[in-house]
Write a protein that holds these residues in place. Structure first.
Motif, PDB file in Angstrom:
ATOM      1  N   PHE A 264       0.817  -1.211   0.000  1.00  0.00           N
ATOM      2  CA  PHE A 264       0.000   0.000   0.000  1.00  0.00           C
ATOM      3  C   PHE A 264       0.851   1.262   0.000  1.00  0.00           C
ATOM      4  N   GLU A 265       2.158   1.119  -0.206  1.00  0.00           N
ATOM      5  CA  GLU A 265       3.041   2.276  -0.351  1.00  0.00           C
ATOM      6  C   GLU A 265       4.153   1.903  -1.316  1.00  0.00           C
ATOM      7  N   LEU A 266       4.296   2.652  -2.407  1.00  0.00           N
ATOM      8  CA  LEU A 266       5.331   2.430  -3.406  1.00  0.00           C
ATOM      9  C   LEU A 266       6.313   3.590  -3.385  1.00  0.00           C
ATOM     10  N   ALA A 267       7.610   3.256  -3.244  1.00  0.00           N
ATOM     11  CA  ALA A 267       8.647   4.297  -3.240  1.00  0.00           C
ATOM     12  C   ALA A 267       8.290   5.430  -2.273  1.00  0.00           C
ATOM     13  N   HIS A 268       7.830   5.047  -1.086  1.00  0.00           N
ATOM     14  CA  HIS A 268       7.515   5.978   0.004  1.00  0.00           C
ATOM     15  C   HIS A 268       6.279   6.838  -0.252  1.00  0.00           C
TER      16      HIS A 268
ATOM     17  N   VAL B  42       7.982   9.852 -16.031  1.00  0.00           N
ATOM     18  CA  VAL B  42       8.817   9.151 -15.042  1.00  0.00           C
ATOM     19  C   VAL B  42       9.953  10.052 -14.595  1.00  0.00           C
ATOM     20  N   ARG B  43      10.617  10.727 -15.561  1.00  0.00           N
ATOM     21  CA  ARG B  43      11.723  11.621 -15.222  1.00  0.00           C
ATOM     22  C   ARG B  43      11.250  12.764 -14.324  1.00  0.00           C
ATOM     23  N   ARG B  44      10.094  13.331 -14.671  1.00  0.00           N
ATOM     24  CA  ARG B  44       9.553  14.439 -13.869  1.00  0.00           C
ATOM     25  C   ARG B  44       9.197  13.984 -12.451  1.00  0.00           C
ATOM     26  N   ASP B  45       8.561  12.815 -12.343  1.00  0.00           N
ATOM     27  CA  ASP B  45       8.123  12.356 -11.034  1.00  0.00           C
ATOM     28  C   ASP B  45       9.283  11.886 -10.154  1.00  0.00           C
ATOM     29  N   CYS B  46      10.382  11.490 -10.771  1.00  0.00           N
ATOM     30  CA  CYS B  46      11.560  11.114  -9.982  1.00  0.00           C
ATOM     31  C   CYS B  46      12.345  12.333  -9.500  1.00  0.00           C
ATOM     32  N   GLY B  47      12.069  13.495 -10.078  1.00  0.00           N
ATOM     33  CA  GLY B  47      12.719  14.721  -9.635  1.00  0.00           C
ATOM     34  C   GLY B  47      14.211  14.726  -9.913  1.00  0.00           C
ATOM     35  N   ASP B  48      14.974  15.322  -8.998  1.00  0.00           N
ATOM     36  CA  ASP B  48      16.415  15.476  -9.189  1.00  0.00           C
ATOM     37  C   ASP B  48      17.228  14.448  -8.418  1.00  0.00           C
ATOM     38  N   GLU B  49      16.605  13.350  -8.014  1.00  0.00           N
ATOM     39  CA  GLU B  49      17.340  12.343  -7.248  1.00  0.00           C
ATOM     40  C   GLU B  49      18.470  11.763  -8.095  1.00  0.00           C
ATOM     41  N   PRO B  50      19.668  11.588  -7.522  1.00  0.00           N
ATOM     42  CA  PRO B  50      20.835  11.220  -8.336  1.00  0.00           C
ATOM     43  C   PRO B  50      20.777   9.823  -8.943  1.00  0.00           C
ATOM     44  N   MET B  51      20.254   8.833  -8.219  1.00  0.00           N
ATOM     45  CA  MET B  51      20.271   7.470  -8.753  1.00  0.00           C
ATOM     46  C   MET B  51      19.324   7.305  -9.941  1.00  0.00           C
ATOM     47  N   PRO B  52      18.073   7.779  -9.879  1.00  0.00           N
ATOM     48  CA  PRO B  52      17.257   7.740 -11.097  1.00  0.00           C
ATOM     49  C   PRO B  52      17.878   8.516 -12.251  1.00  0.00           C
TER      50      PRO B  52
ATOM     51  N   LEU C  42      -0.840  -2.800 -13.046  1.00  0.00           N
ATOM     52  CA  LEU C  42      -0.264  -1.459 -12.944  1.00  0.00           C
ATOM     53  C   LEU C  42       0.230  -0.992 -14.307  1.00  0.00           C
ATOM     54  N   ALA C  43      -0.048   0.251 -14.666  1.00  0.00           N
ATOM     55  CA  ALA C  43       0.361   0.791 -15.958  1.00  0.00           C
ATOM     56  C   ALA C  43       1.884   0.794 -16.073  1.00  0.00           C
ATOM     57  N   PRO C  44       2.425   0.586 -17.281  1.00  0.00           N
ATOM     58  CA  PRO C  44       3.882   0.541 -17.452  1.00  0.00           C
ATOM     59  C   PRO C  44       4.597   1.775 -16.898  1.00  0.00           C
ATOM     60  N   THR C  45       4.032   2.962 -17.095  1.00  0.00           N
ATOM     61  CA  THR C  45       4.680   4.172 -16.581  1.00  0.00           C
ATOM     62  C   THR C  45       4.771   4.141 -15.067  1.00  0.00           C
ATOM     63  N   ASP C  46       3.704   3.700 -14.399  1.00  0.00           N
ATOM     64  CA  ASP C  46       3.733   3.604 -12.947  1.00  0.00           C
ATOM     65  C   ASP C  46       4.690   2.514 -12.480  1.00  0.00           C
ATOM     66  N   LEU C  47       4.746   1.414 -13.214  1.00  0.00           N
ATOM     67  CA  LEU C  47       5.697   0.358 -12.877  1.00  0.00           C
ATOM     68  C   LEU C  47       7.133   0.872 -12.894  1.00  0.00           C
TER      69      LEU C  47
ATOM     70  N   ALA D  29      12.131   5.298  -8.725  1.00  0.00           N
ATOM     71  CA  ALA D  29      12.016   6.164  -7.554  1.00  0.00           C
ATOM     72  C   ALA D  29      12.533   5.495  -6.295  1.00  0.00           C
ATOM     73  N   ALA D  30      12.597   4.158  -6.289  1.00  0.00           N
ATOM     74  CA  ALA D  30      13.090   3.438  -5.119  1.00  0.00           C
ATOM     75  C   ALA D  30      14.613   3.332  -5.087  1.00  0.00           C
ATOM     76  N   PHE D  31      15.299   3.719  -6.180  1.00  0.00           N
ATOM     77  CA  PHE D  31      16.760   3.665  -6.185  1.00  0.00           C
ATOM     78  C   PHE D  31      17.332   4.580  -5.099  1.00  0.00           C
ATOM     79  N   SER D  32      18.367   4.090  -4.438  1.00  0.00           N
ATOM     80  CA  SER D  32      19.074   4.894  -3.439  1.00  0.00           C
ATOM     81  C   SER D  32      20.528   4.433  -3.396  1.00  0.00           C
ATOM     82  N   GLU D  33      21.308   5.011  -2.530  1.00  0.00           N
ATOM     83  CA  GLU D  33      22.710   4.619  -2.423  1.00  0.00           C
ATOM     84  C   GLU D  33      22.856   3.182  -1.934  1.00  0.00           C
TER      85      GLU D  33
END
Length: 229
Positions: free
Chosen positions: A139-143, A206-216, A167-172, A178-182
């Motif tokens: 019930f929670e994806l990528a926080h 996808v790029r917009r929703d991931c924002g400026d996070e470095p791993m995505p 789940l739609a491919p874009t959401d997948l 978005a879950a990528f981290s160090e």
């Protein structure tokens, strides 16, 4: 399912279900004839012929139970990728998405169908067992809480003989990037999915929703260099 990342430090949100182990549920009825079960008997596991088929059978059984129960949900994870035309080499479990407020009713429906349901330490999902396979009810994806809008975007597709929301491919792809981290950054697992679904994904969203996070951002650089996008 690792879409929230292995490094996640999560805080229980208001309304997050407080579930008990299935064995603690008083008055739990025995499984009905023909109902899905956890695939175990006195003689030992009664599983389909291989692991991939066992995972698919578990997805079909749980999806059918959720449909009959009238729940809002969407198939996620590697079985969703398969339903969209991706690889049939499935990962280690089955994933479904539900809204946070629906997690407790979904758990009750699965228990009534004879499945074992329990709450793991992570507070963004509950777990069940079907045909000896783990089933994650997320019930929670990528926080971020699974929303009604995300479920509205799901596409009804066949998982072999059972049609269900997927789940739609874009959401997948968003949920994976978005879950990528160090501490959780397995590009090798996500790259084949990106290749398989690339024509079905709104990459700019996808790029917009991931924002400026470095791993995505690093993964997008890899996709561009490999001419995936």
């Amino acid at each position: 399912m690792t879409e929230n990342g292995e490094d996640a430090t999560l805080v229980r949100h208001p309304g997050t279900p407080d579930l008990r182990l299935a064995m603690d549920a008083p008055g739990q009825p025995p499984p009905a004839a023909g109902a899905p079960h956890d695939g175990r008997s006195e003689e030992g596991p009664d599983l389909p012929r291989d692991r991939n088929q066992a995972i698919l059978e578990a997805a079909k059984q749980v999806g059918a139970v959720l449909k009959r129960g009238g729940h809002r949900f969407a198939l996620a994870g590697s079985v969703a990728v398969y339903a969209h035309g991706g690889s049939g080499n499935l990962q280690h479990d089955v994933d479904f998405c539900v809204r946070p407020e629906d997690a407790e009713p979904v758990a009750a429906t699965l228990r009534e169908a004879g499945l074992t349901v329990y709450a793991p330490p992570e507070d963004w999902l509950i777990k069940a067992t079907c045909f000896g396979q783990d089933v994650d009810i997320i019930f929670e994806l990528a926080h971020r809480p699974v929303s009604a809008e995300m479920l509205d975007r799901a596409e009804e597709l066949p998982v072999e003989s059972v049609r269900m929301p997927v789940l739609a491919p874009t959401d997948l792809l968003w949920s994976l990037l978005a879950a990528f981290s160090e501490h959780h950054c397995d590009f090798g697992a996500v790259l084949p999915i990106a290749r398989a679904l690339r024509e079905k994904v709104d990459w700019e969203r996808v790029r917009r929703d991931c924002g400026d996070e470095p791993m995505p951002a690093a993964f997008f650089f890899l996709l561009e260099r490999l001419k995936v996008i």
